[in-house]
Design an enzyme around this catalytic site. Structure first.
Site, PDB file in Angstrom:
ATOM      1  N   ASN A 172      30.785  22.985  47.059  1.00 56.27           N
ATOM      2  CA  ASN A 172      30.853  23.876  48.230  1.00 56.27           C
ATOM      3  C   ASN A 172      30.070  23.382  49.446  1.00 56.27           C
ATOM      4  O   ASN A 172      30.524  23.535  50.566  1.00 56.27           O
ATOM      5  CB  ASN A 172      30.465  25.307  47.849  1.00 56.27           C
ATOM      6  CG  ASN A 172      29.047  25.428  47.384  1.00 56.27           C
ATOM      7  OD1 ASN A 172      28.492  24.493  46.822  1.00 56.27           O
ATOM      8  ND2 ASN A 172      28.440  26.577  47.623  1.00 56.27           N
ATOM      9  N   GLU A 269      19.804  25.186  40.341  1.00 53.79           N
ATOM     10  CA  GLU A 269      20.135  26.127  41.416  1.00 53.79           C
ATOM     11  C   GLU A 269      21.492  26.716  41.054  1.00 53.79           C
ATOM     12  O   GLU A 269      22.505  26.028  41.127  1.00 53.79           O
ATOM     13  CB  GLU A 269      20.229  25.396  42.768  1.00 53.79           C
ATOM     14  CG  GLU A 269      18.922  24.813  43.257  1.00 53.79           C
ATOM     15  CD  GLU A 269      17.940  25.883  43.688  1.00 53.79           C
ATOM     16  OE1 GLU A 269      18.337  27.053  43.866  1.00 53.79           O
ATOM     17  OE2 GLU A 269      16.757  25.559  43.827  1.00 53.79           O
ATOM     18  N   GLU A 483      14.066  24.107  45.601  1.00 53.36           N
ATOM     19  CA  GLU A 483      14.448  22.921  46.368  1.00 53.36           C
ATOM     20  C   GLU A 483      13.941  23.109  47.789  1.00 53.36           C
ATOM     21  O   GLU A 483      13.576  24.219  48.188  1.00 53.36           O
ATOM     22  CB  GLU A 483      15.969  22.760  46.374  1.00 53.36           C
ATOM     23  CG  GLU A 483      16.477  22.341  45.027  1.00 53.36           C
ATOM     24  CD  GLU A 483      17.872  21.780  45.043  1.00 53.36           C
ATOM     25  OE1 GLU A 483      18.729  22.324  45.761  1.00 53.36           O
ATOM     26  OE2 GLU A 483      18.117  20.796  44.319  1.00 53.36           O
TER      27      GLU A 483
HETATM   28  P1  NAD Z   1      30.319  24.041  38.362  1.00 54.99           P
HETATM   29  O1  NAD Z   1      29.159  24.556  37.605  1.00 54.99           O
HETATM   30  O2  NAD Z   1      31.673  24.251  37.820  1.00 54.99           O
HETATM   31  O3  NAD Z   1      30.177  22.461  38.564  1.00 54.99           O
HETATM   32  C1  NAD Z   1      29.040  21.889  39.184  1.00 54.99           C
HETATM   33  C2  NAD Z   1      28.926  20.440  38.775  1.00 54.99           C
HETATM   34  O4  NAD Z   1      28.605  20.383  37.384  1.00 54.99           O
HETATM   35  C3  NAD Z   1      30.197  19.631  38.970  1.00 54.99           C
HETATM   36  O5  NAD Z   1      29.858  18.344  39.425  1.00 54.99           O
HETATM   37  C4  NAD Z   1      30.768  19.567  37.565  1.00 54.99           C
HETATM   38  O6  NAD Z   1      31.579  18.450  37.329  1.00 54.99           O
HETATM   39  C5  NAD Z   1      29.498  19.493  36.733  1.00 54.99           C
HETATM   40  N1  NAD Z   1      29.645  19.920  35.341  1.00 54.99           N
HETATM   41  C6  NAD Z   1      30.529  20.802  34.819  1.00 54.99           C
HETATM   42  N2  NAD Z   1      30.348  20.918  33.489  1.00 54.99           N
HETATM   43  C7  NAD Z   1      29.312  20.098  33.157  1.00 54.99           C
HETATM   44  C8  NAD Z   1      28.659  19.774  31.949  1.00 54.99           C
HETATM   45  N3  NAD Z   1      29.011  20.333  30.796  1.00 54.99           N
HETATM   46  N4  NAD Z   1      27.639  18.892  31.988  1.00 54.99           N
HETATM   47  C9  NAD Z   1      27.244  18.339  33.142  1.00 54.99           C
HETATM   48  N5  NAD Z   1      27.847  18.579  34.321  1.00 54.99           N
HETATM   49  C10 NAD Z   1      28.864  19.462  34.336  1.00 54.99           C
HETATM   50  O7  NAD Z   1      30.159  24.646  39.844  1.00 54.99           O
HETATM   51  P2  NAD Z   1      31.144  24.483  41.074  1.00 54.99           P
HETATM   52  O8  NAD Z   1      32.366  25.288  40.793  1.00 54.99           O
HETATM   53  O9  NAD Z   1      31.281  23.057  41.438  1.00 54.99           O
HETATM   54  O10 NAD Z   1      30.270  25.181  42.230  1.00 54.99           O
HETATM   55  C11 NAD Z   1      30.227  26.554  42.398  1.00 54.99           C
HETATM   56  C12 NAD Z   1      28.985  27.146  41.770  1.00 54.99           C
HETATM   57  O11 NAD Z   1      27.837  26.513  42.334  1.00 54.99           O
HETATM   58  C13 NAD Z   1      28.807  28.610  42.059  1.00 54.99           C
HETATM   59  O12 NAD Z   1      28.506  29.307  40.866  1.00 54.99           O
HETATM   60  C14 NAD Z   1      27.622  28.672  43.013  1.00 54.99           C
HETATM   61  O13 NAD Z   1      26.869  29.829  42.963  1.00 54.99           O
HETATM   62  C15 NAD Z   1      26.842  27.493  42.631  1.00 54.99           C
HETATM   63  N6  NAD Z   1      26.013  27.055  43.765  1.00 54.99           N
HETATM   64  C16 NAD Z   1      24.666  27.352  43.764  1.00 54.99           C
HETATM   65  C17 NAD Z   1      23.861  26.998  44.814  1.00 54.99           C
HETATM   66  C18 NAD Z   1      22.392  27.292  44.826  1.00 54.99           C
HETATM   67  O14 NAD Z   1      21.668  26.667  45.595  1.00 54.99           O
HETATM   68  N7  NAD Z   1      21.889  28.195  44.031  1.00 54.99           N
HETATM   69  C19 NAD Z   1      24.410  26.305  45.900  1.00 54.99           C
HETATM   70  C20 NAD Z   1      25.770  26.017  45.873  1.00 54.99           C
HETATM   71  C21 NAD Z   1      26.555  26.386  44.788  1.00 54.99           C
END
Ligand code: NAD
Length: 504
Positions: A172, A269, A483
């Protein structure tokens, strides 16, 4: 009827951005060079605004993880032993190189994420540069302490880097989130392997290459693949000393569990369901603008800090609702590359379906009304794009799925309230604790509530995006650790060694 074949999606990129894209397509960054994946081939990356395929990204697997970690392991001793100020200087030079390419990076980021170039992508790149620049200047702050001990003894602590840091990114805000991880890690003397999001990897890899060209080979590596094939093996790799992750709560929990098997530190995060509280004495216009900005409607609500539970004092509720509807009606939803566009598309079909499914479930409860606002784009080019209209959810109770789950779409709940104690209890009744905004002219009330809200980042009478020097991170299921800020660099990317010398 003659049908013209559709032009390839990449033709939508201006010339400079297209060249940049072609330099990284099917490539990842290992040991200073852009290389193809060694094991699993490629993955398609979509342009969410047209539904077409923008290009192919590497589908990295264990062999790529091994190659990237090996490069980072090789580069570590010399980088660790480079003077801190020289590391900072190199990172500052990388920041300048990225800043010089913002005009070409921004369209690439817009096309792979669906986010509007003017309201989202250029500002994101500006923030990414700010983060690098701030940490570059903090290299001299990697200080330990002297510790009072017995006479004739010198006791002190050193802060030293951890080794190879793995940084796993979501789609995102990939550039800002990458820099929040890698800038402090690199300046502190670690080497890094980034796992880019497979949904939006190109601008990440292109920006990382610009930065890496200012660093010795292997200090910064970026691989791209799915979570299962690439992210998991990276976390479990025995030479990875730390994982910093931003993404969804379930994946964060899985990474935490994997890290525990190695007793490895992690920072997480994760998601949010952040409350916004508009008290009866608030400045209505500012609060409405704050709801629009805080809910990140220009990013289609795809923000972890989105103000997705808006509590409004009953005395202001009707006026607030009318004004927010007007504000949303004025928002232009359309082609991310068009300068006139305020908000683009959501990132992928899965995300769109998730939003629609949660809306259907939430609205199936008696008393819930969904107010859909705005206009979908009319351009035929965008007819298969993943556009979603903003939705205001009215009448939902605290147990409604739309009040409890992170939607990650342009959907927010509006709830009237009567007294401060009740709204505080409702705001804190969440599994998440990432952020909150409070709107009141009474500073005492604002500060008192700020102390009682269970969230890691609170703003009173304003909402702004992450700033590099303000520590940012959630409580409860929103994550572990902070962070941004000097403290985050010291806590998460160094380890403390105690040294005692008998001077006698
Ligand atoms: P996601 O958790 O699906 O994926 C994030 C990353 O993790 C991707 O690169 C993905 O390939 C990787 N991943 C997935 N499964 C994994 C595994 N088993 N082992 C290691 N890596 C793995 O999230 P998304 O859909 O890419 O992003 C949206 C989410 O991110 C939302 O829930 C949002 O709240 C969160 N987010 C949080 C913050 C924050 O600062 N708190 C900021 C931005 C987004």
């Amino acid at each position: 009827m003659d049908m013209m074949p559709a032009a390839p999606v990449r033709d939508r990129l201006p010339d400079g951005a297209r060249l940049l894209f072609e330099s990284v397509e099917e490539r990842q960054l290992i040991d200073g060079a852009l290389v193809a994946s060694c094991d699993l081939g490629t993955l398609d990356v979509l342009d969410p605004s047209t539904g077409g395929v923008l290009g192919r990204a590497p589908a990295a697997g264990e062999a790529d993880v091994a190659a990237a970690v090996a490069a980072a392991v090789r580069a570590f001793p010399a980088w660790r032993d480079t003077a801190a100020r020289a590391r900072g200087k190199a990172v500052a030079e990388g920041a300048r190189r990225i800043e010089a390419e913002i005009a070409d990076l921004a369209p690439l980021l817009a096309l792979e994420t669906g986010k509007a170039i003017r309201t989202e992508c250029r500002p994101e790149l500006g923030s990414a540069v700010d983060i690098l620049s701030m940490y570059a200047g903090l290299a001299g702050e990697l200080k330990g302490e002297t510790v009072p001990y017995d006479p004739g003894m010198l006791a002190y602590t050193l802060r030293e880097p951890l080794g190879v840091v793995a940084a796993i990114l979501p789609w995102n805000v990939p550039l800002v989130l990458m820099m929040l991880k890698i800038a402090p890690a690199l300046v502190a003397g670690n080497t890094v392997v980034v796992k880019a999001s497979e949904e939006a990897p190109f601008a990440t890899i292109a920006a990382a290459k610009l930065l890496a060209d200012a660093l010795p080979p292997g200090v910064l590596n970026v691989i791209c693949g799915t979570g299962a094939d690439c992210g998991g093996p990276l976390v479990l790799h025995p030479r990875v000393a730390k994982v910093t992750f931003t993404g969804s709560q379930p994946v964060g929990e899985a990474i935490h569990a994997m890290a525990a098997t190695k007793l490895m530190p992690v920072s997480l995060e994760l998601g949010g369901k952040s409350p916004m509280i508009v008290f009866g004495d608030a400045d209505l216009d500012r609060a409405v603008e704050g709801a629009f900005a805080g809910m990140r409607f220009t990013r289609m609500g795809q923000s972890c800090t989105a103000s997705s539970r808006i509590y409004v004092h009953r005395s202001l509720y009707d006026r607030f609702l009318d004004a927010l509807v007007l504000r949303l009606e004025a928002m232009v939803i359309g082609d991310p590359l068009d300068e006139a566009t305020d908000a683009g598309a959501v990132v992928n079909v899965r995300q769109k379906q998730k939003i629609e499914a949660l809306l259907a479930e939430g609205a199936s409860v008696d008393g819930v009304e969904l107010r859909t606002v705005g206009r979908l784009p009319q351009d035929s080019l965008l007819k298969d794009g993943l556009f979603v209209l903003p939705v205001l959810c009215l009448g939902a109770t605290e147990d409604n799925v739309l009040m409890r789950e992170e939607i990650f779409g342009p959907v927010t709940c509006l709830v009237p309230f009567d007294d401060d104690a009740a709204v505080l209890q409702a705001a804190n009744d969440s599994d998440f604790g990432l952020a909150a905004t409070l709107w009141t002219r009474d500073l005492k009330r604002g500060l008192t509530m700020a102390q009682r809200i269970e969230a890691g980042f609170i703003q009173v009478n304003r909402t702004l995006t992450i700033q590099p020097n303000l520590a940012y991170g959630g409580f409860k299921k929103s994550g572990l650790g902070k962070e941004a800020s000097l403290a985050a660099m010291l806590e998460h990317f160094t380890r403390v060694k105690t040294i005692v010398v008998d001077l006698g």
